[in-house]
Design a protein around this motif. Structure first.
Motif, PDB file in Angstrom:
ATOM      1  N   VAL A   1       0.846  -1.190   0.000  1.00 32.17           N
ATOM      2  CA  VAL A   1       0.000   0.000   0.000  1.00 32.17           C
ATOM      3  C   VAL A   1       0.883   1.241   0.000  1.00 32.17           C
ATOM      4  N   LEU A   2       0.619   2.139  -0.942  1.00 29.77           N
ATOM      5  CA  LEU A   2       1.324   3.418  -1.018  1.00 29.77           C
ATOM      6  C   LEU A   2       0.340   4.528  -0.674  1.00 29.77           C
ATOM      7  N   ARG A   3       0.581   5.206   0.443  1.00 32.51           N
ATOM      8  CA  ARG A   3      -0.235   6.360   0.815  1.00 32.51           C
ATOM      9  C   ARG A   3       0.365   7.592   0.144  1.00 32.51           C
ATOM     10  N   ILE A   4      -0.465   8.334  -0.576  1.00 27.72           N
ATOM     11  CA  ILE A   4       0.004   9.493  -1.322  1.00 27.72           C
ATOM     12  C   ILE A   4      -0.024  10.717  -0.415  1.00 27.72           C
ATOM     13  N   LEU A   5       1.140  11.290  -0.176  1.00 23.09           N
ATOM     14  CA  LEU A   5       1.252  12.482   0.661  1.00 23.09           C
ATOM     15  C   LEU A   5       1.729  13.635  -0.205  1.00 23.09           C
ATOM     16  N   ASP A   6       0.844  14.570  -0.470  1.00 20.48           N
ATOM     17  CA  ASP A   6       1.194  15.732  -1.283  1.00 20.48           C
ATOM     18  C   ASP A   6       2.272  16.528  -0.557  1.00 20.48           C
TER      19      ASP A   6
END
Length: 459
Positions: A200-205
């Protein structure tokens, strides 16, 4: 169950046909071999058109109309992903990373374009699945042969600086990528499963949060209450709700409303989700002995005016929050609860002394996120909403201001019935009141409200 996820759609086959014709006829080609062709159709599909186009089309996979349209949408990106997947497998013996690098970057760009918050890469005995979490819901994007799993797992581990030979234990890392001139951080979590790994890759702007409170679409009364937090100089303010209800976004928007030049603001988070100039942000990292508890124990020595604690998670974090509030600091935090009133019980369950809590607690906000009716298609379904009829989310909220009477009730460790009696006497506007107003304005639907909150008479 989504039947189509169990097939690797051959996008080279689809490219042989006119996409507009396929969309109009509601026909989704899947693959063909030397004997048969395979297509997915829905109740409205033009079967006659399909039989003219494909040889030996004897059976169909039945799916929903919106699924046919969804898998035919964003065709250029899907086609390129499919080609890169094929080339990556063809070039395995050459040990070339070129194609898989391009595949991974395109996948990340696609996730940003689709407004995803997370990328899920999973396996079963036969396939690798890629899903995006969009507007809080997981959406299957594309499937590949299982052999591709080790290829994509290896590139992710390499970029996250993890051991590519390790498949039997949990791994955590971080990837930074520049995509379309913007920098993004991706938090990587890998867990071993019976069929491989779940990645799982959590996208953090990586950009500073741009949303001021006025852009978060709160109702006027809730907006005014949130805005007034910047006038406080001490006390404890809580935003509560389940995971993924937008609590951190709301609190950061509150922080933006403070005079950052003349305030020392410290945040303690696990992890830092938004970067904001003018404040001191601490990323909890147990591996580096920067634990939640150790940071909180030392935070008052930093002479802060405002402290943002990512979550009241245990007795220690609550004690620090109350202690800081009592000594002239403003503390903002979150807690998991299913209503604003329920959060008082949650705090007392953490062995908070009721008289201390009553003198420090100033405001409690409870919020949830509901899907917004798609503004582009008027609830018909289109590419922009992935044919779901919804696009984006909006917050519904309730607020309890801790006035003298509420403070007195907390100090006496009153029952829920006593709290409700007092709130009813003030015509308290609960979260259902806020939600129904947004339904009246056409921002969301009653069905969506009930999916998120349940039926009012059952609570």
């Amino acid at each position: 169950m989504n039947k189509i996820k169990e097939f690797v759609i051959d996008y080279e086959l689809i490219k042989k046909f006119d996409i507009n014709a396929l969309q109009k006829s509601l026909i989704l080609p899947i693959y063909e071999d030397d004997v048969y062709s395979y297509c997915a159709v829905c109740k409205k599909s033009d079967i006659t058109f399909a039989k003219k186009c494909f040889f030996n089309l004897t059976s169909f996979i039945n799916i929903k109309e919106e699924e046919v349209l969804f898998y035919l949408s964003d065709f250029d990106t899907r086609y390129e992903l499919y080609l890169l997947y094929k080339k990556s497998l063809e070039n395995l013996k050459e040990n070339s990373q070129n194609h898989i690098d391009k595949f991974f970057k395109l996948l990340l760009e696609f996730s940003i374009e689709k407004r995803a918050s997370d990328i899920h890469i999973e396996t079963n005995e036969k396939h690798l699945f890629i899903r995006f979490r969009i507007d809080g819901k997981l959406k299957h994007i594309i499937s590949f042969e299982l052999v591709f799993y080790k290829v994509i797992s290896s590139i992710i581990k390499l970029k996250a600086k993890l051991d590519i030979t390790q498949y039997r234990k949990a791994l955590d890392g971080r990837i930074n990528e520049k995509l379309n001139e913007n920098s993004y951080d991706f938090r990587v979590s890998i867990l071993p499963t019976i069929s491989g790994e779940s990645i799982v890759l959590r996208i953090l702007d990586n950009k500073s949060i741009k949303k001021d409170l006025k852009y978060l679409e709160f109702s006027k009364s809730i907006y005014n209450s949130l805005s007034n937090i910047s006038n406080l100089t001490q006390g404890l303010v809580l935003v509560c709700g389940p995971t993924g209800s937008g609590k951190t976004t709301t609190l950061y928007s509150i922080l933006k409303s403070f005079d950052l030049d003349n305030k020392k603001i410290i945040t303690v988070e696990d992890p830092v989700e938004y970067k904001l100039d003018g404040i001191t942000q601490i990323n909890v990292n147990d591996k580096l002995d920067v634990s939640f508890s150790s940071v909180l124990k030392n935070i008052l020595r930093q002479d802060p005016d405002i402290i943002f604690i990512g979550e009241i998670r245990d007795k220690l974090s609550l004690q620090i929050a109350i202690q800081a509030s009592l000594t002239g600091h403003l503390v903002l935090s979150t807690i998991h609860s299913n209503s604003a009133l329920n959060s008082i019980s949650r705090l007392l369950d953490l062995n908070s002394q009721s008289y201390l809590l009553s003198s420090t607690l100033k405001s409690i906000f409870y919020q949830r996120l509901v899907l917004k009716v798609c503004p582009d298609c008027g609830f018909k379904g289109c590419k922009n909403c992935n044919y779901t009829k919804y696009q984006g989310r909006t917050a519904i909220c309730e607020h309890i201001k801790i006035d003298e009477k509420m403070s007195s009730l907390i100090a006496k460790n009153s029952s829920n019935c006593e709290y409700k009696t007092y709130l009813d006497s003030k015509d308290y506007e609960d979260i259902y009141f806020d939600a129904k107003n947004k339904v009246k304005k056409g921002l969301t639907t009653l069905d969506e409200v009930y999916k998120v909150l349940g039926f009012e008479d059952e609570i």
